[in-house]
Enzyme design. Sequence first.
Site, short mmCIF file in Angstrom:
data_model
loop_
_atom_site.label_atom_id
_atom_site.label_comp_id
_atom_site.label_asym_id
_atom_site.label_seq_id
_atom_site.Cartn_x
_atom_site.Cartn_y
_atom_site.Cartn_z
N ASP A 200 0.83 -1.19 0.00
CA ASP A 200 0.00 0.00 0.00
C ASP A 200 0.87 1.25 0.00
OD1 ASP A 200 -2.84 -1.03 2.07
OD2 ASP A 200 -2.49 -1.13 -0.08
N LYS A 222 -3.51 3.20 -3.02
CA LYS A 222 -4.86 3.76 -3.16
C LYS A 222 -4.78 5.25 -2.85
CE LYS A 222 -7.12 -0.53 -1.69
NZ LYS A 222 -7.93 -1.18 -0.66
#
EC number: 2.1.1.107
Length: 410
Positions: A200, A222
């Site tokens: 991430d 993200k």
Amino acid sequence: MAEHPAYPVGLRLAGRRVVVLGGGQVAQRRLPALVAAGADIRLVSPEATPSVEAMADAGEITWEQRPYAEGDLADAWYALIATSDTAANDAASAEGERHRVWCVRSDDADRATAWTPATGHSEGVTVAVLTTEARHRDPRHTAAIRDAVVEGLRDGTLVAPHRRTRTPGVALVGGGPGDPDLITVRGRRLLAEADVVIADRLGPRDLLAELPPHVEVIDAAKIPYGRFMAQEAINNALIEHARQGKAVVRLKGGDPFVFGRGMEEAQALAEAGIACTVVPGISSTISVPGAAGIPVTHRGVAHEFTVVSGHVAPDDERSLVDWPSLAKLTGTLVILMGVDKIGKIAGTLIAHGKSPDTPVALVQEGTTAAQRRVDATLATVAEVAVAEEVRPPAVIVVGEVVAVGPHGTA
């Protein structure tokens, strides 16, 4: 040149121009160390991974969104050439030779004028291991030596042998709030044993630079309201690589089960019959306020703290948070993912009885070198957040504990 060993040296790049050609995975893995070195980084690439793009958005690097052009290396001290265009790489190397710029090439180390060592860090010490002769170059062996030295420094033995065992399956690893030293020992060990890392954006990105070259890194960043990798695609990638018998690490920021969608991934793996190990991480809900000098509880001030997600506004029908009840609590409120909704959140809390004078702190990039704290009150926080250009990731703390510090009077 092949008959002579490389000369190892440490470059002091603070304030000096470094040119990076290509915005792919190689750049993503090498840029954090260049940023940490204080380099004036100029990225030249038509495209970039979401994580690299986030560095540009944050002002850590300057991104010129175009292919390489003659003259790009003219003012550089150091260059990382990592495009998929061999002709462009050759041209950049030739330019570097003319301007006496040391160039690393990701596609052809033999044609580079500099090599990147395998590096690791332990309590202020940087360990850099370099194969000095081309005919003996073995990236895995170099990385293994680096790992042994770093591990020895960390456990105090220094000469302890480095042994790894491959563990097929998936490990959901909480990487902590951002500082690479705050990952757990188990998490770091599993990361070192990984064949594939699915990371991430909010994970400790500096750890990616320590991975050996053979480790496949998949960017699952993200970025809010930008490009993202759908959760289903992440689940499928975990399952696909694990079924190939690989040791897979899902590196997540904070803790996998604190707004990290870790259980969704664990459920998908269970349905697919894939072994899954969950490694808890230090949650930003506690660590980031602590790093900013804010205790989430304090004797005589707060006997409880509540953690909520602010990714949807209080008036959004999707919200599962009981904001009116939160307004009546006397303890600490910690809000994640709420920077762009803080105005509505503050207004709702005030409307349901919270004092407008309640202290608020916004802690951006907590525990990292870029950490900063912005203080306000519920009445002013929306205006202050905009004026101070507070951006995600940031942890918001609401309550009297914000006014408590090492030298506080509370």
